[in-house]
Motif scaffolding. Structure first.
Motif, PDB file in Angstrom:
ATOM      1  N   ILE A   1       0.918  -1.338  -0.064  1.00  0.00           N
ATOM      2  CA  ILE A   1       0.077  -0.012  -0.079  1.00  0.00           C
ATOM      3  C   ILE A   1       0.988   1.205   0.073  1.00  0.00           C
ATOM      4  O   ILE A   1       1.628   1.419   0.823  1.00  0.00           O
ATOM      5  N   MET A   2       0.511   2.093  -0.893  1.00  0.00           N
ATOM      6  CA  MET A   2       1.247   3.465  -1.116  1.00  0.00           C
ATOM      7  C   MET A   2       0.380   4.606  -0.910  1.00  0.00           C
ATOM      8  O   MET A   2      -0.807   4.536  -1.550  1.00  0.00           O
ATOM      9  N   LEU A   3       0.630   5.615  -0.142  1.00  0.00           N
ATOM     10  CA  LEU A   3      -0.396   6.843   0.085  1.00  0.00           C
ATOM     11  C   LEU A   3       0.448   8.001  -0.277  1.00  0.00           C
ATOM     12  O   LEU A   3       1.213   8.157   0.639  1.00  0.00           O
ATOM     13  N   ASN A   4       0.078   8.509  -1.547  1.00  0.00           N
ATOM     14  CA  ASN A   4       1.095   9.455  -1.982  1.00  0.00           C
ATOM     15  C   ASN A   4       2.526   9.149  -1.878  1.00  0.00           C
ATOM     16  O   ASN A   4       3.531  10.047  -1.745  1.00  0.00           O
ATOM     17  N   ASP A   5       2.643   8.003  -2.460  1.00  0.00           N
ATOM     18  CA  ASP A   5       4.032   7.351  -2.653  1.00  0.00           C
ATOM     19  C   ASP A   5       4.713   7.244  -1.220  1.00  0.00           C
ATOM     20  O   ASP A   5       6.064   7.186  -1.332  1.00  0.00           O
ATOM     21  N   VAL A   6       4.164   7.074  -0.097  1.00  0.00           N
ATOM     22  CA  VAL A   6       4.432   6.688   1.120  1.00  0.00           C
ATOM     23  C   VAL A   6       4.062   5.472   1.591  1.00  0.00           C
ATOM     24  O   VAL A   6       2.941   5.235   1.658  1.00  0.00           O
ATOM     25  N   PRO A   7       4.975   4.443   1.858  1.00  0.00           N
ATOM     26  CA  PRO A   7       4.389   3.103   2.114  1.00  0.00           C
ATOM     27  C   PRO A   7       3.625   3.126   3.600  1.00  0.00           C
ATOM     28  O   PRO A   7       3.964   3.760   4.318  1.00  0.00           O
ATOM     29  N   ALA A   8       2.613   2.203   3.489  1.00  0.00           N
ATOM     30  CA  ALA A   8       1.859   1.909   4.409  1.00  0.00           C
ATOM     31  C   ALA A   8       1.642   0.547   4.762  1.00  0.00           C
ATOM     32  O   ALA A   8       1.944  -0.235   3.625  1.00  0.00           O
ATOM     33  N   TYR A   9       1.158   0.034   5.966  1.00  0.00           N
ATOM     34  CA  TYR A   9       1.520  -1.348   6.539  1.00  0.00           C
ATOM     35  C   TYR A   9       0.091  -1.992   5.866  1.00  0.00           C
ATOM     36  O   TYR A   9      -0.988  -1.582   5.930  1.00  0.00           O
ATOM     37  N   GLY A  10       0.456  -3.178   5.183  1.00  0.00           N
ATOM     38  CA  GLY A  10      -0.658  -3.966   4.474  1.00  0.00           C
ATOM     39  C   GLY A  10      -1.097  -5.280   5.174  1.00  0.00           C
ATOM     40  O   GLY A  10      -1.859  -5.947   4.772  1.00  0.00           O
ATOM     41  N   GLY A  11      -0.452  -5.569   6.495  1.00  0.00           N
ATOM     42  CA  GLY A  11      -0.560  -6.824   7.028  1.00  0.00           C
ATOM     43  C   GLY A  11      -1.809  -6.676   7.908  1.00  0.00           C
ATOM     44  O   GLY A  11      -1.950  -7.441   8.973  1.00  0.00           O
ATOM     45  N   LEU A  12      -2.790  -6.276   7.619  1.00  0.00           N
ATOM     46  CA  LEU A  12      -3.989  -5.913   8.644  1.00  0.00           C
ATOM     47  C   LEU A  12      -5.182  -6.691   7.784  1.00  0.00           C
ATOM     48  O   LEU A  12      -4.976  -7.722   7.202  1.00  0.00           O
ATOM     49  N   ALA A  13      -6.465  -6.091   8.107  1.00  0.00           N
ATOM     50  CA  ALA A  13      -7.600  -6.723   6.970  1.00  0.00           C
ATOM     51  C   ALA A  13      -7.290  -6.333   5.661  1.00  0.00           C
ATOM     52  O   ALA A  13      -6.630  -5.512   5.201  1.00  0.00           O
ATOM     53  N   ALA A  14      -8.527  -6.739   4.852  1.00  0.00           N
ATOM     54  CA  ALA A  14      -8.415  -6.652   3.379  1.00  0.00           C
ATOM     55  C   ALA A  14      -8.193  -5.306   2.850  1.00  0.00           C
ATOM     56  O   ALA A  14      -7.220  -5.051   1.944  1.00  0.00           O
ATOM     57  N   VAL A  15      -9.021  -4.382   3.569  1.00  0.00           N
ATOM     58  CA  VAL A  15      -8.810  -2.863   3.202  1.00  0.00           C
ATOM     59  C   VAL A  15      -8.492  -1.871   4.146  1.00  0.00           C
ATOM     60  O   VAL A  15      -8.853  -0.818   4.219  1.00  0.00           O
TER      61      VAL A  15
ATOM     62  N   ALA B   1       3.676   7.920  11.171  1.00  0.00           N
ATOM     63  CA  ALA B   1       4.055   9.332  11.082  1.00  0.00           C
ATOM     64  C   ALA B   1       5.633   9.514  10.366  1.00  0.00           C
ATOM     65  O   ALA B   1       5.958  10.405   9.810  1.00  0.00           O
ATOM     66  N   THR B   2       6.212   8.587  10.874  1.00  0.00           N
ATOM     67  CA  THR B   2       7.911   8.868  10.670  1.00  0.00           C
ATOM     68  C   THR B   2       8.173   8.025   8.922  1.00  0.00           C
ATOM     69  O   THR B   2       9.277   8.039   8.495  1.00  0.00           O
ATOM     70  N   GLU B   3       7.236   7.389   8.404  1.00  0.00           N
ATOM     71  CA  GLU B   3       7.735   6.834   7.128  1.00  0.00           C
ATOM     72  C   GLU B   3       7.848   7.781   6.078  1.00  0.00           C
ATOM     73  O   GLU B   3       7.226   8.855   6.064  1.00  0.00           O
ATOM     74  N   VAL B   4       8.923   7.489   5.398  1.00  0.00           N
ATOM     75  CA  VAL B   4       9.387   8.605   4.255  1.00  0.00           C
ATOM     76  C   VAL B   4       8.882   8.499   2.841  1.00  0.00           C
ATOM     77  O   VAL B   4       8.536   7.033   2.537  1.00  0.00           O
ATOM     78  N   SER B   5       8.425   9.153   1.999  1.00  0.00           N
ATOM     79  CA  SER B   5       8.401   8.889   0.576  1.00  0.00           C
ATOM     80  C   SER B   5       9.353   8.346  -0.180  1.00  0.00           C
ATOM     81  O   SER B   5      10.486   8.557   0.105  1.00  0.00           O
ATOM     82  N   THR B   6       8.830   7.537  -1.049  1.00  0.00           N
ATOM     83  CA  THR B   6       9.566   6.699  -1.860  1.00  0.00           C
ATOM     84  C   THR B   6      10.314   7.840  -2.910  1.00  0.00           C
ATOM     85  O   THR B   6      11.330   7.209  -3.551  1.00  0.00           O
TER      86      THR B   6
END
Length: 208
Positions: free
Chosen positions: A72-86, A92-97
């Motif tokens: 999952i990417m939000l505005n090219d910032v990685p977000a964690y996908g190991g939860l439920a389907a959506v 806050a400290t994750e940086v943009s790719t």
């Protein structure tokens, strides 16, 4: 004793006394517990200092056909996908790719709260019940199901403030610090923090 109905009625009429958790401390000191109770109707307790562990849980709602989001990417910032389907958690400290330190998870959360559109790009291996393998769309606070901000380390003791005495900009877990004392960043719940109020752990104790 005031009832919730009575307080709600005062709120509707614009006559309720609403104070923050910090303000009520001074009111109690001045008036005493009993008079403070009679005087104050509502105490707002949303007083926390966002810090390096802060983030937001977001539920996007299902696509058609449905997808089990893994990457999952939000505005090219990685977000964690190991939860439920959506569902996702964006730290806050994750940086943009693409933009690096200039933009990150905290900016995504700020933009979401401000009502701005956020680019969502999600990938999946696909399954029989979640056949969709890619979603590329735009989200905002009005078209997602839920968003909750969390601050797991709110009562932390050692993050009151930071500044920079050097001649160059430095990047820290307390944010960007400008040279020559150009700014101060802080992250604390201040006088509400149980750790600051009990620095020798006389009441709290280790592990509580």
């Amino acid at each position: 004793m005031k009832s919730i109905a009575q307080i709600n009625e005062k709120i509707k009429k614009g006559k309720a006394v609403v104070v923050t958790a910090e303000e009520v401390i001074e009111i109690v000191k001045e008036k005493g517990y009993k008079q403070a109770y009679e005087y104050v109707d509502v105490v707002t307790t949303g007083t926390f200092g966002p810090m390096c562990s802060s983030g937001a849980f977001i539920n996007f709602g299902h696509s058609n056909p449905p997808i089990r989001m893994q990457s999952i990417m939000l505005n090219d910032v990685p977000a964690y996908g190991g939860l439920a389907a959506v569902d996702t958690y964006i730290g806050a400290t994750e940086v943009s790719t693409k933009r690096g330190m200039e933009y990150g998870g905290a900016h995504v959360i700020e933009d979401l709260i401000a009502g701005k559109d956020i680019k969502l790009h999600a990938l999946s291996n696909g399954t029989d019940c979640y056949p969709n393998k890619e979603v590329l769309t735009t989200i905002n606070k009005d078209n997602i199901n839920q968003a909750y901000m969390f601050n797991p380390r709110n009562a932390y003791q050692n993050y009151p403030a930071a500044t920079n005495s050097t001649n160059k900009t430095i990047y820290t877990y307390m944010g960007t610090l400008l040279p020559n004392y150009g700014n101060i960043t802080y992250s604390t719940s201040g006088e509400l923090s149980p750790l600051i109020n009990d620095p020798y752990l006389r009441t709290i104790g280790l592990g509580t």
